[in-house]
Motif scaffolding. Structure first.
Motif, PDB file in Angstrom:
ATOM      1  N   ALA A 108     -47.828 -20.702-108.232  1.00 31.02           N
ATOM      2  CA  ALA A 108     -48.725 -20.008-107.315  1.00 31.02           C
ATOM      3  C   ALA A 108     -49.630 -20.998-106.592  1.00 31.02           C
ATOM      4  O   ALA A 108     -49.919 -20.851-105.392  1.00 31.02           O
ATOM      5  CB  ALA A 108     -49.555 -18.989-108.076  1.00 31.02           C
ATOM      6  N   GLU A 109     -50.102 -22.015-107.307  1.00 28.70           N
ATOM      7  CA  GLU A 109     -50.966 -23.022-106.685  1.00 28.70           C
ATOM      8  C   GLU A 109     -50.216 -23.820-105.622  1.00 28.70           C
ATOM      9  O   GLU A 109     -50.763 -24.141-104.564  1.00 28.70           O
ATOM     10  CB  GLU A 109     -51.526 -23.946-107.760  1.00 28.70           C
ATOM     11  N   VAL A 110     -48.949 -24.136-105.891  1.00 34.60           N
ATOM     12  CA  VAL A 110     -48.147 -24.845-104.894  1.00 34.60           C
ATOM     13  C   VAL A 110     -47.996 -23.997-103.639  1.00 34.60           C
ATOM     14  O   VAL A 110     -48.177 -24.478-102.507  1.00 34.60           O
ATOM     15  CB  VAL A 110     -46.762 -25.199-105.476  1.00 34.60           C
ATOM     16  N   CYS A 111     -47.649 -22.712-103.812  1.00 35.12           N
ATOM     17  CA  CYS A 111     -47.474 -21.827-102.653  1.00 35.12           C
ATOM     18  C   CYS A 111     -48.777 -21.683-101.870  1.00 35.12           C
ATOM     19  O   CYS A 111     -48.765 -21.664-100.628  1.00 35.12           O
ATOM     20  CB  CYS A 111     -46.963 -20.467-103.117  1.00 35.12           C
ATOM     21  N   ALA A 112     -49.886 -21.559-102.577  1.00 34.39           N
ATOM     22  CA  ALA A 112     -51.187 -21.427-101.902  1.00 34.39           C
ATOM     23  C   ALA A 112     -51.489 -22.676-101.074  1.00 34.39           C
ATOM     24  O   ALA A 112     -51.965 -22.585 -99.932  1.00 34.39           O
ATOM     25  CB  ALA A 112     -52.284 -21.180-102.937  1.00 34.39           C
ATOM     26  N   GLU A 113     -51.219 -23.852-101.642  1.00 35.98           N
ATOM     27  CA  GLU A 113     -51.450 -25.092-100.901  1.00 35.98           C
ATOM     28  C   GLU A 113     -50.540 -25.183 -99.688  1.00 35.98           C
ATOM     29  O   GLU A 113     -50.953 -25.603 -98.605  1.00 35.98           O
ATOM     30  CB  GLU A 113     -51.216 -26.301-101.811  1.00 35.98           C
ATOM     31  N   LEU A 114     -49.279 -24.772 -99.848  1.00 33.49           N
ATOM     32  CA  LEU A 114     -48.349 -24.840 -98.730  1.00 33.49           C
ATOM     33  C   LEU A 114     -48.771 -23.880 -97.622  1.00 33.49           C
ATOM     34  O   LEU A 114     -48.661 -24.205 -96.426  1.00 33.49           O
ATOM     35  CB  LEU A 114     -46.931 -24.529 -99.202  1.00 33.49           C
ATOM     36  N   CYS A 115     -49.266 -22.703 -97.993  1.00 37.01           N
ATOM     37  CA  CYS A 115     -49.772 -21.775 -96.974  1.00 37.01           C
ATOM     38  C   CYS A 115     -50.945 -22.400 -96.205  1.00 37.01           C
ATOM     39  O   CYS A 115     -51.071 -22.214 -94.989  1.00 37.01           O
ATOM     40  CB  CYS A 115     -50.221 -20.471 -97.629  1.00 37.01           C
ATOM     41  N   ARG A 116     -51.797 -23.150 -96.901  1.00 33.83           N
ATOM     42  CA  ARG A 116     -52.958 -23.759 -96.254  1.00 33.83           C
ATOM     43  C   ARG A 116     -52.562 -24.837 -95.258  1.00 33.83           C
ATOM     44  O   ARG A 116     -53.175 -24.980 -94.195  1.00 33.83           O
ATOM     45  CB  ARG A 116     -53.902 -24.337 -97.312  1.00 33.83           C
ATOM     46  N   VAL A 117     -51.539 -25.623 -95.603  1.00 37.13           N
ATOM     47  CA  VAL A 117     -51.169 -26.723 -94.705  1.00 37.13           C
ATOM     48  C   VAL A 117     -50.108 -26.316 -93.689  1.00 37.13           C
ATOM     49  O   VAL A 117     -49.797 -27.094 -92.779  1.00 37.13           O
ATOM     50  CB  VAL A 117     -50.655 -27.942 -95.509  1.00 37.13           C
ATOM     51  N   LEU A 118     -49.553 -25.106 -93.814  1.00 39.38           N
ATOM     52  CA  LEU A 118     -48.451 -24.701 -92.948  1.00 39.38           C
ATOM     53  C   LEU A 118     -48.789 -24.798 -91.456  1.00 39.38           C
ATOM     54  O   LEU A 118     -47.940 -25.251 -90.666  1.00 39.38           O
ATOM     55  CB  LEU A 118     -47.996 -23.276 -93.298  1.00 39.38           C
ATOM     56  N   PRO A 119     -49.998 -24.400 -91.007  1.00 41.58           N
ATOM     57  CA  PRO A 119     -50.290 -24.520 -89.563  1.00 41.58           C
ATOM     58  C   PRO A 119     -50.075 -25.931 -89.025  1.00 41.58           C
ATOM     59  O   PRO A 119     -49.650 -26.105 -87.868  1.00 41.58           O
ATOM     60  CB  PRO A 119     -51.755 -24.096 -89.471  1.00 41.58           C
ATOM     61  N   GLU A 120     -50.348 -26.932 -89.851  1.00 40.83           N
ATOM     62  CA  GLU A 120     -50.189 -28.313 -89.384  1.00 40.83           C
ATOM     63  C   GLU A 120     -48.739 -28.775 -89.427  1.00 40.83           C
ATOM     64  O   GLU A 120     -48.404 -29.822 -88.869  1.00 40.83           O
ATOM     65  CB  GLU A 120     -51.058 -29.238 -90.239  1.00 40.83           C
ATOM     66  N   LEU A 121     -47.866 -27.999 -90.075  1.00 40.11           N
ATOM     67  CA  LEU A 121     -46.445 -28.333 -90.121  1.00 40.11           C
ATOM     68  C   LEU A 121     -45.640 -27.602 -89.049  1.00 40.11           C
ATOM     69  O   LEU A 121     -44.478 -27.932 -88.820  1.00 40.11           O
ATOM     70  CB  LEU A 121     -45.865 -27.988 -91.496  1.00 40.11           C
ATOM     71  N   LEU A 122     -46.253 -26.617 -88.390  1.00 42.63           N
ATOM     72  CA  LEU A 122     -45.507 -25.801 -87.426  1.00 42.63           C
ATOM     73  C   LEU A 122     -44.930 -26.599 -86.256  1.00 42.63           C
ATOM     74  O   LEU A 122     -43.864 -26.228 -85.736  1.00 42.63           O
ATOM     75  CB  LEU A 122     -46.394 -24.671 -86.899  1.00 42.63           C
ATOM     76  N   PRO A 123     -45.569 -27.692 -85.806  1.00 38.84           N
ATOM     77  CA  PRO A 123     -44.924 -28.480 -84.736  1.00 38.84           C
ATOM     78  C   PRO A 123     -43.524 -28.977 -85.108  1.00 38.84           C
ATOM     79  O   PRO A 123     -42.721 -29.261 -84.220  1.00 38.84           O
ATOM     80  CB  PRO A 123     -45.899 -29.655 -84.544  1.00 38.84           C
ATOM     81  N   CYS A 124     -43.240 -29.054 -86.417  1.00 38.41           N
ATOM     82  CA  CYS A 124     -41.893 -29.488 -86.845  1.00 38.41           C
ATOM     83  C   CYS A 124     -40.821 -28.492 -86.418  1.00 38.41           C
ATOM     84  O   CYS A 124     -39.638 -28.847 -86.333  1.00 38.41           O
ATOM     85  CB  CYS A 124     -41.861 -29.674 -88.354  1.00 38.41           C
ATOM     86  N   LEU A 125     -41.230 -27.248 -86.130  1.00 39.44           N
ATOM     87  CA  LEU A 125     -40.261 -26.248 -85.695  1.00 39.44           C
ATOM     88  C   LEU A 125     -39.676 -26.575 -84.321  1.00 39.44           C
ATOM     89  O   LEU A 125     -38.606 -26.050 -83.963  1.00 39.44           O
ATOM     90  CB  LEU A 125     -40.899 -24.858 -85.661  1.00 39.44           C
ATOM     91  N   THR A 126     -40.368 -27.410 -83.561  1.00 35.19           N
ATOM     92  CA  THR A 126     -39.863 -27.784 -82.230  1.00 35.19           C
ATOM     93  C   THR A 126     -39.499 -29.264 -82.175  1.00 35.19           C
ATOM     94  O   THR A 126     -39.398 -29.836 -81.091  1.00 35.19           O
ATOM     95  CB  THR A 126     -40.913 -27.452 -81.152  1.00 35.19           C
ATOM     96  N   ASP A 127     -39.283 -29.858 -83.311  1.00 37.99           N
ATOM     97  CA  ASP A 127     -38.888 -31.262 -83.357  1.00 37.99           C
ATOM     98  C   ASP A 127     -37.559 -31.451 -82.631  1.00 37.99           C
ATOM     99  O   ASP A 127     -36.724 -30.537 -82.572  1.00 37.99           O
ATOM    100  CB  ASP A 127     -38.753 -31.703 -84.815  1.00 37.99           C
ATOM    101  N   THR A 128     -37.365 -32.630 -82.076  1.00 43.92           N
ATOM    102  CA  THR A 128     -36.124 -32.884 -81.334  1.00 43.92           C
ATOM    103  C   THR A 128     -34.910 -32.993 -82.250  1.00 43.92           C
ATOM    104  O   THR A 128     -33.770 -32.839 -81.792  1.00 43.92           O
ATOM    105  CB  THR A 128     -36.245 -34.181 -80.520  1.00 43.92           C
ATOM    106  N   GLU A 129     -35.153 -33.258 -83.541  1.00 46.40           N
ATOM    107  CA  GLU A 129     -34.047 -33.423 -84.478  1.00 46.40           C
ATOM    108  C   GLU A 129     -33.682 -32.079 -85.119  1.00 46.40           C
ATOM    109  O   GLU A 129     -34.533 -31.398 -85.671  1.00 46.40           O
ATOM    110  CB  GLU A 129     -34.419 -34.418 -85.574  1.00 46.40           C
ATOM    111  N   ARG A 130     -32.403 -31.736 -85.036  1.00 48.76           N
ATOM    112  CA  ARG A 130     -31.925 -30.479 -85.643  1.00 48.76           C
ATOM    113  C   ARG A 130     -32.252 -30.393 -87.129  1.00 48.76           C
ATOM    114  O   ARG A 130     -32.742 -29.353 -87.597  1.00 48.76           O
ATOM    115  CB  ARG A 130     -30.422 -30.347 -85.404  1.00 48.76           C
ATOM    116  N   PRO A 131     -32.010 -31.447 -87.956  1.00 51.06           N
ATOM    117  CA  PRO A 131     -32.318 -31.326 -89.384  1.00 51.06           C
ATOM    118  C   PRO A 131     -33.790 -31.027 -89.660  1.00 51.06           C
ATOM    119  O   PRO A 131     -34.104 -30.321 -90.625  1.00 51.06           O
ATOM    120  CB  PRO A 131     -31.915 -32.694 -89.951  1.00 51.06           C
ATOM    121  N   VAL A 132     -34.672 -31.551 -88.823  1.00 47.64           N
ATOM    122  CA  VAL A 132     -36.106 -31.296 -89.034  1.00 47.64           C
ATOM    123  C   VAL A 132     -36.415 -29.830 -88.765  1.00 47.64           C
ATOM    124  O   VAL A 132     -37.145 -29.182 -89.518  1.00 47.64           O
ATOM    125  CB  VAL A 132     -36.962 -32.215 -88.142  1.00 47.64           C
ATOM    126  N   ARG A 133     -35.864 -29.278 -87.685  1.00 48.55           N
ATOM    127  CA  ARG A 133     -36.116 -27.871 -87.386  1.00 48.55           C
ATOM    128  C   ARG A 133     -35.582 -26.981 -88.506  1.00 48.55           C
ATOM    129  O   ARG A 133     -36.228 -26.013 -88.915  1.00 48.55           O
ATOM    130  CB  ARG A 133     -35.477 -27.481 -86.043  1.00 48.55           C
TER     131      ARG A 133
END
Length: 621
Positions: A108-133
């Motif tokens: 649960a603590e891992v998921c909570a931390e990931l939810c907190r940092v997720l906004p800063e990871l969202l730019p990876c959704l538009t990364d030029t590399e297919r594996p990153v997306r």
């Protein structure tokens, strides 16, 4: 996110991972930023093994998440790999969140931390590399149902953009899966992209459950025939890979699975998808072997590498003995592989023997194989002289380990000719090559010579408890003198902890001669360890001849588990069927699904033994 400069703000020495103190985690995270690829590879490997280990996370896992998120954004060339590490750390079964222990758990603590940092990871959704997306979509998927409504709205907008416009069909399909993690998005079965159609059909099958509608089966067959390159690198949360998830889903509907496997094999069995699915059908369902073996026969020419071909032949060998009369085409194909050179010859020969094809003996006498010899001893009793000669030759040549065990086990069904192997058995016991098997077979041989007596006496002094016990029983079989055996078991039974049941299971030949051991056996009827109770109940019956104390113990244990199967066999041997067991016995006998998995290296599938034992007990009056 947190940069490496902030690592010392965490009291890592108070946290733990799979191997103890987490004091090494800061250095592993710092190593991710090094220019040396080998160093980075080792750091990633270590992090996968300590803060995440075989599906478990620890107190050090959640504090590492913000630092790993920073590394995912800032370490060149490692973004996809580190995003997948974050997704793996947060992987959980949705039902886990309903547990009262969830809020205080490391997961649960891992998921909570990931939810907190997720906004800063969202730019990876538009990364030029297919594996990153693709990896970024896995990160979103693993916590999608846990995101606050506002954050999910922002995430959903980005994911919908990928679904609508990404140039890579596999990314669009991934986006569709994510959209369905937190709701039910429309499923485009008529999409122009086969990857999207396949994802839609898979999601629909998950929703509907088996039996799957025909239109879904058609899509799964036609659009799933070709594997997605690299998909194993991007498993979805809770699944090894999209392919394994689809295989597991299809295996819940055997008719659909057979239809899909047939189509995939006809299409070339790319990536061995069809033959692998066929194998799963036999592991999940009973009595589908004829259909599956037809599919595997069709798949043989499509195996593109030796490993795949060997695997397919192994599966054929496991099940071909279940056919009343294997077809000529299958046996001819096995014969061709068996007499050829290379790695495929061994599994093909074993399968040919189990198909009861007489040509197997011709090959076996030229190219001996221990497991094939063992199978041939049962399949071709008329060849006992020739097989005994092969066994003697292999043992004389120094066969050891599993091969020697198999060769010695083959002697038992061969009858009188097997006695010719006595010199080789004596030598195996003297040199401790498959010594336990050799001691047992010497006991069954029925002849006590001075040499046999000498090696058995020496074996009874061995530090190997199993060998001591087996040699003591063999001596009793040959002499009728129970004293050495009683002394041996009086020493072994009180001292044994985990393997007590292995010693108890050897007492059958002694019968009532083991009466002095009853004070040691009776307390084990209520032992904590189930295997000890089961074998103690058997031993009590062998010694006393009375089923009264044994049957209640065995009835309580009986069922579709390994120890439960042992209890059922014991009840069948006793000849008692407790009335209260009949409903469970009917379930074991008539279930269309397998209730027990195969045991590695076992010739007989335990589920087949379970069904046979249940049938036997049901037929008792």
């Amino acid at each position: 996110m947190k940069s490496p400069a902030e690592l010392d703000t965490i009291q890592w020495q108070t946290l733990t991972h799979a191997y103890g103190s987490a004091v090494d985690v800061p250095d592993l995270i710092r190593a991710l930023y090094r220019d040396d690829d080998t160093t980075v590879d080792e750091a990633v490997h270590e992090l996968y093994g300590n803060i995440h280990h075989q599906g478990t996370v620890y107190s050090a896992s959640a504090p590492a998440v913000p630092f790993l998120a920073h590394a995912a954004r800032h370490v060149p060339g490692r973004r996809a790999e580190l995003l997948m590490l974050l997704a793996t750390l947060a992987d959980h079964t949705p039902s886990d969140t309903e547990s009262p222990h969830w809020p205080r758990s490391s997961a649960a603590e891992v998921c909570a931390e990931l939810c907190r940092v997720l906004p800063e990871l969202l730019p990876c959704l538009t990364d030029t590399e297919r594996p990153v997306r693709r990896a970024a979509l896995r990160v979103v998927a693993v916590v999608a149902e846990m995101l606050p409504a506002g954050l999910w709205a922002s995430v959903e907008e980005r994911v919908r953009e990928l679904y609508a416009g990404d140039a890579v069909p596999a990314v669009r399909a991934d986006a569709l899966v994510v959209l369905n993690r937190s709701g039910r998005a429309p499923l485009p079965f008529d999409s122009a992209w086969s990857e999207v159609r396949l994802a839609a059909a898979t999601l629909a099958a998950e929703r509907s459950g088996p039996p799957y509608p025909a239109e879904l089966v058609t899509i799964l067959a036609e659009d799933g025939a070709e594997p997605d390159p690299g998909e194993d690198d991007f498993p979805w949360p809770g699944a090894d890979s999209p392919e394994s998830h689809l295989t597991e889903l299809l295996a819940d509907d055997p008719d659909a699975a057979l239809a899909v496997a047939a189509h995939w094999i006809d299409a070339g069995d790319l990536g061995s998808r069809g033959s692998w699915l066929a194998r799963e059908i036999t592991e999940v369902w009973r009595d589908r072997e004829p259909e599956v073996l037809d599919l595997l026969l069709a798949a043989l020419p499509h195996q593109r590498d030796t490993r795949s071909l060997v695997h397919t032949l192994d599966v054929i060998g496991r099940w071909v003995g279940r056919l009343p009369e294997p077809g000529d085409e299958l046996r001819d194909r096995l014969y061709d592989y068996a007499r050829a050179d290379g790695e495929t010859a061994r599994p093909a020969l074993l399968a040919l023997v189990r198909s009861r094809d007489p040509r197997a003996l011709e090959v076996l006498l030229r190219r001996s194989d221990a497991e094939a010899v063992r199978a041939a001893a049962t399949a071709f009793p008329e060849a006992s002289d020739e097989l005994t000669a092969v066994i003697r030759g292999e043992l004389s040549a120094g066969a050891a380990g599993n091969a020697a065990d198999a060769l010695i086990a083959a002697l038992e069904p061969l009858g009188a000719p097997a006695r010719q192997a006595r010199p080789e058995l004596v030598e195996c016991l003297r040199t401790r090559r498959a010594a336990v098997a050799a001691a047992r077979q010497l006991g069954l041989d029925g002849a006590l010579t001075g040499e046999v007596s000498s090696v058995l006496r020496e074996a009874r002094r061995s530090s190997d408890a199993s060998l001591r016990a087996t040699a003591a029983v063999a001596h009793y079989r040959l002499t009728g003198d129970p004293v050495p055996a009683l002394r041996t078991f009086e020493e072994l039974l009180p001292a044994a902890q985990g393997p007590t049941h292995r010693h108890l299971s050897l007492l059958q030949p002694l019968g009532s001669a083991a009466t002095p051991l009853l004070p040691l056996v009776r307390p084990m009827l209520t032992a904590r360890y189930e295997w000890t109770r089961a074998t103690a109940a058997e031993a009590h019956h062998w010694i006393t001849g009375s089923p009264d104390d044994a049957v209640p113990v065995l009835a309580e244990l009986a069922g579709p588990t390994p120890v439960g199967l042992h209890a059922l066999k014991a009840l069948a041997a006793i000849g008692r069927t407790p009335e209260e067991l009949r409903p469970a016995l009917r379930a074991c006998a008539f279930s269309p699904r397998r209730l027990l998995s195969a045991t590695p290296f076992s010739e007989d599938h335990e589920d087949e033994e379970l069904r046979a034992a249940a049938w036997s007990l049901l037929t008792l009056s």
